[in-house]
Design a protein around this motif. Sequence first.
Motif, PDB file in Angstrom:
ATOM      1  N   HIS A 124       1.123  -1.104   0.011  1.00 32.99           N
ATOM      2  CA  HIS A 124      -0.063  -0.039  -0.225  1.00 32.99           C
ATOM      3  C   HIS A 124       0.984   1.335   0.135  1.00 32.99           C
ATOM      4  N   ILE A 125       1.998   0.732  -0.337  1.00 39.60           N
ATOM      5  CA  ILE A 125       3.042   2.018  -0.252  1.00 39.60           C
ATOM      6  C   ILE A 125       2.493   3.333  -2.266  1.00 39.60           C
ATOM      7  N   ALA A 126       1.418   2.841  -2.415  1.00 40.74           N
ATOM      8  CA  ALA A 126       0.654   3.522  -3.420  1.00 40.74           C
ATOM      9  C   ALA A 126      -0.169   2.706  -3.888  1.00 40.74           C
ATOM     10  N   THR A 127      -1.447   3.350  -4.189  1.00 37.46           N
ATOM     11  CA  THR A 127      -2.345   2.889  -4.604  1.00 37.46           C
ATOM     12  C   THR A 127      -2.762   3.528  -5.925  1.00 37.46           C
ATOM     13  N   VAL A 128      -4.296   2.702  -6.264  1.00 36.87           N
ATOM     14  CA  VAL A 128      -4.718   3.569  -7.801  1.00 36.87           C
ATOM     15  C   VAL A 128      -4.929   5.111  -7.278  1.00 36.87           C
ATOM     16  N   TYR A 129      -5.517   5.095  -6.459  1.00 36.44           N
ATOM     17  CA  TYR A 129      -6.098   6.749  -6.333  1.00 36.44           C
ATOM     18  C   TYR A 129      -5.007   7.183  -6.478  1.00 36.44           C
ATOM     19  N   ASP A 130      -3.785   6.929  -6.275  1.00 37.33           N
ATOM     20  CA  ASP A 130      -2.973   7.596  -6.168  1.00 37.33           C
ATOM     21  C   ASP A 130      -2.492   9.104  -7.837  1.00 37.33           C
ATOM     22  N   LEU A 131      -3.373   7.519  -8.900  1.00 37.87           N
ATOM     23  CA  LEU A 131      -3.767   8.425 -10.101  1.00 37.87           C
ATOM     24  C   LEU A 131      -4.563   9.834 -10.125  1.00 37.87           C
ATOM     25  N   ARG A 132      -5.518   9.666  -9.606  1.00 39.32           N
ATOM     26  CA  ARG A 132      -5.627  11.380  -9.341  1.00 39.32           C
ATOM     27  C   ARG A 132      -5.458  11.788  -8.032  1.00 39.32           C
ATOM     28  N   ASP A 133      -4.840  11.621  -7.143  1.00 39.01           N
ATOM     29  CA  ASP A 133      -4.919  11.731  -6.251  1.00 39.01           C
ATOM     30  C   ASP A 133      -3.071  12.542  -5.752  1.00 39.01           C
ATOM     31  N   ASN A 134      -2.161  11.482  -6.286  1.00 41.05           N
ATOM     32  CA  ASN A 134      -0.937  11.806  -6.607  1.00 41.05           C
ATOM     33  C   ASN A 134      -0.497  11.626  -7.761  1.00 41.05           C
ATOM     34  N   PRO A 135      -0.221  11.548  -8.519  1.00 43.26           N
ATOM     35  CA  PRO A 135       0.486  11.311  -9.251  1.00 43.26           C
ATOM     36  C   PRO A 135       1.661  10.791  -9.672  1.00 43.26           C
ATOM     37  N   ASN A 159      -2.017   1.991 -14.191  1.00 39.27           N
ATOM     38  CA  ASN A 159      -1.930   2.428 -14.927  1.00 39.27           C
ATOM     39  C   ASN A 159      -3.324   2.124 -16.132  1.00 39.27           C
ATOM     40  N   LEU A 160      -2.949   0.726 -16.632  1.00 38.50           N
ATOM     41  CA  LEU A 160      -3.713   1.364 -17.590  1.00 38.50           C
ATOM     42  C   LEU A 160      -5.440   0.700 -17.328  1.00 38.50           C
ATOM     43  N   TYR A 161      -5.071  -0.699 -16.613  1.00 43.25           N
ATOM     44  CA  TYR A 161      -6.297  -1.328 -16.118  1.00 43.25           C
ATOM     45  C   TYR A 161      -7.375  -0.137 -14.410  1.00 43.25           C
ATOM     46  N   GLY A 162      -6.871   0.331 -14.254  1.00 44.91           N
ATOM     47  CA  GLY A 162      -6.850   0.869 -12.406  1.00 44.91           C
ATOM     48  C   GLY A 162      -7.209   2.124 -13.341  1.00 44.91           C
ATOM     49  N   GLY A 163      -6.215   2.997 -14.111  1.00 45.52           N
ATOM     50  CA  GLY A 163      -6.332   4.275 -14.486  1.00 45.52           C
ATOM     51  C   GLY A 163      -7.037   3.863 -15.727  1.00 45.52           C
ATOM     52  N   SER A 164      -8.092   3.280 -16.395  1.00 43.40           N
ATOM     53  CA  SER A 164      -9.394   2.976 -17.250  1.00 43.40           C
ATOM     54  C   SER A 164     -10.302   2.886 -15.841  1.00 43.40           C
ATOM     55  N   LEU A 165     -10.445   1.967 -15.345  1.00 45.04           N
ATOM     56  CA  LEU A 165     -11.620   2.371 -14.303  1.00 45.04           C
ATOM     57  C   LEU A 165     -11.956   3.874 -14.010  1.00 45.04           C
ATOM     58  N   LEU A 166     -10.256   4.335 -13.156  1.00 49.42           N
ATOM     59  CA  LEU A 166     -10.499   5.295 -11.981  1.00 49.42           C
ATOM     60  C   LEU A 166     -10.389   6.448 -13.132  1.00 49.42           C
ATOM     61  N   SER A 167     -10.377   7.006 -14.336  1.00 48.02           N
ATOM     62  CA  SER A 167     -10.804   7.906 -15.504  1.00 48.02           C
ATOM     63  C   SER A 167     -12.170   7.224 -16.067  1.00 48.02           C
ATOM     64  N   GLY A 203     -14.601   4.956 -15.884  1.00 48.58           N
ATOM     65  CA  GLY A 203     -15.205   4.416 -15.434  1.00 48.58           C
ATOM     66  C   GLY A 203     -16.734   5.253 -14.654  1.00 48.58           C
ATOM     67  N   THR A 204     -17.840   4.803 -14.780  1.00 48.53           N
ATOM     68  CA  THR A 204     -19.276   4.893 -13.895  1.00 48.53           C
ATOM     69  C   THR A 204     -18.837   4.407 -12.611  1.00 48.53           C
ATOM     70  N   ALA A 205     -20.176   4.793 -11.606  1.00 49.98           N
ATOM     71  CA  ALA A 205     -20.873   4.798 -10.579  1.00 49.98           C
ATOM     72  C   ALA A 205     -20.426   3.421 -10.097  1.00 49.98           C
ATOM     73  N   LYS A 206     -20.995   2.282 -11.345  1.00 46.95           N
ATOM     74  CA  LYS A 206     -21.306   0.968 -11.240  1.00 46.95           C
ATOM     75  C   LYS A 206     -19.292   0.340 -11.098  1.00 46.95           C
ATOM     76  N   HIS A 207     -18.685   0.999 -12.137  1.00 47.50           N
ATOM     77  CA  HIS A 207     -17.141   0.546 -12.034  1.00 47.50           C
ATOM     78  C   HIS A 207     -16.306   0.493 -10.403  1.00 47.50           C
ATOM     79  N   THR A 208     -16.889   1.852  -9.646  1.00 48.34           N
ATOM     80  CA  THR A 208     -15.538   1.502  -8.879  1.00 48.34           C
ATOM     81  C   THR A 208     -15.519   0.794  -7.419  1.00 48.34           C
ATOM     82  N   LYS A 209     -16.979   0.408  -7.606  1.00 49.82           N
ATOM     83  CA  LYS A 209     -15.938  -0.812  -6.563  1.00 49.82           C
ATOM     84  C   LYS A 209     -15.372  -2.136  -7.124  1.00 49.82           C
ATOM     85  N   HIS A 210     -14.894  -1.613  -8.092  1.00 43.99           N
ATOM     86  CA  HIS A 210     -13.275  -2.942  -8.486  1.00 43.99           C
ATOM     87  C   HIS A 210     -12.146  -1.925  -7.895  1.00 43.99           C
ATOM     88  N   LEU A 211     -12.205  -1.184  -8.261  1.00 43.92           N
ATOM     89  CA  LEU A 211     -11.219   0.181  -7.716  1.00 43.92           C
ATOM     90  C   LEU A 211      -9.997  -0.560  -6.706  1.00 43.92           C
TER      91      LEU A 211
END
Length: 154
Positions: A70-81, A107-115, A117-125
């Motif tokens: 958990h040093i970096a998370t998929v949410y860092d793509l949005r919050d701390n790239p 980047n490819l999988y998580g970043g695609s979901l994050l940027s 995705g719709t509300a139904k995709h956020t559960k996958h993050l």
Amino acid sequence: KFASSCVFRPSMATFSKVDFQNFLENDNLKSREKWRELFQEDLFFMKPCETLTEKRDLTFKRLQRAANSHIATVYDLRDNPTNIFAAHEMLSFIDCSLAISYSVQYNLYGGSLLSLGTAKHTKHLQRVDDMSDIGCFALTEIGYGSNTIELETT
């Protein structure tokens, strides 16, 4: 005569190792230190692999351990790239295939979901971060399959 004047002599250095490291690594210093601590684990030591299967297994185990740190998370793509970029850089010191696998997952999988995705995709993050879901990447073009060398843009 010119070549001898270009020889580096450590005693001539006018800066500290820490200052130079901070110059090179000018962001996410705490995360980078956590990566260095993680890399002290046996899993990240250089290991010769006899087969491609062994290499893939080792890379996957390392990827799982990196994700679970958990040093970096998929949410860092949005919050701390820059933290994601630092993760890629640090992982590439250990194994470039690990850095590429990390890039596909985050980047490819998580970043695609994050940027995209719709509300139904956020559960996958969260499933990206804990690797309950494993991301993949496929590149194809009609008539070329996966032959990226012959691929043409349209």
